[in-house]
Design an enzyme around this catalytic site. Structure first.
Site, PDB file in Angstrom:
ATOM      1  N   GLU A 167       0.792  -1.230   0.000  1.00  0.00           N
ATOM      2  CA  GLU A 167       0.000   0.000   0.000  1.00  0.00           C
ATOM      3  C   GLU A 167       0.828   1.287   0.000  1.00  0.00           C
ATOM      4  O   GLU A 167       0.841   2.045   0.990  1.00  0.00           O
ATOM      5  CB  GLU A 167      -0.954   0.008   1.199  1.00  0.00           C
ATOM      6  CG  GLU A 167      -1.945  -1.112   1.176  1.00  0.00           C
ATOM      7  CD  GLU A 167      -2.990  -0.979   2.249  1.00  0.00           C
ATOM      8  OE1 GLU A 167      -2.864  -0.114   3.114  1.00  0.00           O
ATOM      9  OE2 GLU A 167      -3.964  -1.738   2.213  1.00  0.00           O
ATOM     10  N   GLU A 352      -5.165  -8.618   1.120  1.00  0.00           N
ATOM     11  CA  GLU A 352      -5.805  -8.281   2.394  1.00  0.00           C
ATOM     12  C   GLU A 352      -7.295  -8.041   2.192  1.00  0.00           C
ATOM     13  O   GLU A 352      -7.680  -7.372   1.244  1.00  0.00           O
ATOM     14  CB  GLU A 352      -5.237  -7.006   3.020  1.00  0.00           C
ATOM     15  CG  GLU A 352      -3.912  -7.147   3.701  1.00  0.00           C
ATOM     16  CD  GLU A 352      -3.444  -5.843   4.316  1.00  0.00           C
ATOM     17  OE1 GLU A 352      -4.279  -5.046   4.785  1.00  0.00           O
ATOM     18  OE2 GLU A 352      -2.232  -5.584   4.285  1.00  0.00           O
TER      19      GLU A 352
HETATM   20  C1  GI1 Z   1      -6.571   2.405   4.460  1.00  0.00           C
HETATM   21  O1  GI1 Z   1      -5.789   1.255   4.210  1.00  0.00           O
HETATM   22  C2  GI1 Z   1      -6.492   0.037   4.146  1.00  0.00           C
HETATM   23  O2  GI1 Z   1      -7.794   0.243   4.506  1.00  0.00           O
HETATM   24  C3  GI1 Z   1      -5.799  -0.921   5.043  1.00  0.00           C
HETATM   25  C4  GI1 Z   1      -6.299  -1.670   6.078  1.00  0.00           C
HETATM   26  N1  GI1 Z   1      -5.246  -2.347   6.592  1.00  0.00           N
HETATM   27  C5  GI1 Z   1      -4.115  -2.013   5.884  1.00  0.00           C
HETATM   28  N2  GI1 Z   1      -4.480  -1.166   4.932  1.00  0.00           N
HETATM   29  C6  GI1 Z   1      -2.723  -2.440   6.224  1.00  0.00           C
HETATM   30  O3  GI1 Z   1      -2.092  -3.055   5.119  1.00  0.00           O
HETATM   31  C7  GI1 Z   1      -2.698  -3.348   7.444  1.00  0.00           C
HETATM   32  O4  GI1 Z   1      -1.397  -3.259   8.015  1.00  0.00           O
HETATM   33  C8  GI1 Z   1      -3.813  -2.930   8.426  1.00  0.00           C
HETATM   34  O5  GI1 Z   1      -3.698  -3.618   9.653  1.00  0.00           O
HETATM   35  C9  GI1 Z   1      -5.157  -3.242   7.749  1.00  0.00           C
HETATM   36  C10 GI1 Z   1      -6.369  -3.046   8.658  1.00  0.00           C
HETATM   37  O6  GI1 Z   1      -6.542  -1.690   8.926  1.00  0.00           O
END
Ligand code: GI1
Length: 447
Positions: A167, A352
């Site tokens: 991300e 994810e």
């Molecule tokens: C705004 O980014 C995404 O919604 C997102 C959500 N999440 C993520 N990115 C991250 O890649 C994880 O490390 C987070 O733990 C996980 C849950 O919040």
């Protein structure tokens, strides 16, 4: 609802985690300080002053965690490497104990018959590099390339699937534009330059991995979501198009050889990144798959708010997670079909997808999290629908295996299929984890 026959036979069924969120042992065996240690230790940045100092103590408990993972029937696992464990100062001296830890981790995974998918960067930049400007400094691109080479040379005989970055939107904008993630900067122009350097470092790492072994599979993970206009007024439609560029195509377009989206940078020309000759070609280096993280959609309206002149509108729901994110499974289908149509990656992995709800551990060690189970089921149905239409989705990694350190939210927000009692470090498989396990075993024909 689900027809598992639609999923390809070699579909990867697993979960995802990240080093800073689960490992703990933040000051053990030579690990250097990361920007997330510094950000967490700064009062006010993280709820309840939580940090990743201990987290899930996975650094010491990985063998029991992988034994549980095997018992649950998963055939894959997405993890990240802690850059400061390998290079405490970001570059230069290598920490052998850090490399030895990941040797043990990967060997234990393979011993349990679980395929590792390794993310090189999941936001934990060594603080020593931040002190030299971090990702805003183009030199960090070279540091990342060196780090990637060290990791791939050490683990590349056992790890065959690589994700360069997790991300870049979060690392760039939340970390450098909104200031709500490490390193906590609030400069949109800097965030755009950081995005460029992250993409450039991705391209360089792809080449490092392919030089090591061209048979290895490499990709990048993006957070993607539909940007829906709040109305069909031209202003709102234009605002949604800018938001789509801000979140999605600012990464997708350069990665797939289209350069940066003009719909965004014609609107904010002064904030466009400085791009050097040859950069875009490196960024567009061919990859084997796209990792898609999906959680929610955005509804966008025109706004006088600068610099983007767009603003969010609260989605109608009616379902929302504990994070107040709308539950909108159809958005995953929309993302997958759009990516397939506009960019045609060879393969797609859902790297994810998951949700946080207020979990309660019962006296007898159960967590009855029907909301999370239903969330995952409906999102898997969206994956199934996309596959039925020819989208090459070959894996799903639920976020997350364990409850863990949820960045600025600390430990309050639980995403795990497995509940972590942080007082005892005991693990308790939630109802959603039991359901996912049964599904995976059925899908893999192990039942
Ligand atoms: C705004 O980014 C995404 O919604 C997102 C959500 N999440 C993520 N990115 C991250 O890649 C994880 O490390 C987070 O733990 C996980 C849950 O919040």
């Amino acid at each position: 609802m689900l027809d598992l026959n639609v999923f390809p036979p070699n579909f990867r069924w697993g979960t995802a985690t990240a080093a800073y969120q689960i490992e703990g042992a933040a000051h053990e065996d030579g690990r250097g300080i990361s920007i997330w240690d510094v950000f967490s230790y700064t009062p006010g940045n993280v709820k309840k002053g939580d940090s990743g100092d201990v987290a899930c103590d996975h650094y010491h408990r990985y063998a029991e965690d992988f034994k549980l993972m095997k018992e649950l029937g998963m055939n894959s696992y997405r993890l990240s490497i802690s850059w400061p464990r390998i290079l405490p100062k970001g570059r230069g001296e290598i920490n052998e104990k850090g490399l030895a830890f990941y040797d043990r981790l990967i060997d234990e995974l393979l011993k349990n018959g679980i395929e590792p998918y390794v993310t090189l960067y999941h936001w934990d930049l060594p603080q020593a590099l931040q002190q030299l400007g971090g990702w805003a400094n183009r030199d960090t691109v070279d540091a990342f390339e060196e780090y990637a080479r060290i990791v791939v040379n050490r683990l590349g005989d056992r790890v065959k699937n690589w994700i360069t970055h997790n991300e870049p939107w979060c690392a760039a904008f939340l970390g450098h534009g909104a200031g709500v993630h490490a390193p906590g900067l609030k400069d949109v122009g800097v965030s755009m330059q950081v995005a460029h350097h992250l993409l450039l470092s991705h391209g360089k790492a792809v080449r490092v991995i392919k030089e090591h072994d061209s048979s290895h599979k490499v990709g990048i993970t993006l957070i993607l979501g539909p940007s829906h206009a709040a109305s069909d007024s031209p202003e709102d439609v234009a605002a949604a198009a800018r938001h789509d560029a801000f979140l999605n195509t600012i990464y997708l377009d350069p990665l797939y050889g289209k350069g940066y989206p003009r719909v965004l940078f014609d609107h904010i020309p002064a904030l466009a990144p400085k791009v050097q000759e040859g950069d875009l070609e490196i960024i567009a280096t061919e990859t084997d798959f796209l990792g898609v993280n999906y959680y929610q959609r955005s509804i966008v309206k025109h706004s006088e708010q600068l610099p983007f002149n767009f603003d969010g509108v609260r989605p109608p729901g009616p379902e929302f997670t504990f994070f107040d994110w709308e539950v909108y499974p159809k958005g995953l289908y929309e993302v997958l079909t759009r990516v397939h149509q506009d960019y045609a990656p060879k393969e797609i992995f859902i790297t994810e997808n998951g949700a946080t709800f207020e979990d309660t551990l019962t006296e007898d060690g159960q967590v009855h999290d029907e909301q999370r189970r239903f969330y995952i089921e409906r999102h898997l149905k969206s994956v199934q629908d996309a596959i039925s239409e020819g989208v090459p989705v070959n894996g799903y990694f639920a976020w997350s295996f364990l409850d863990n350190f949820e960045w600025a939210e600390g430990f309050e927000k639980r995403f795990g299929l497995v509940y972590v009692d942080y007082a005892t470090q005991n693990r308790h498989v939630k109802d959603s984890g039991k359901w996912y396990s049964k599904l995976v075993k059925e899908a893999l024909g192990a039942v």
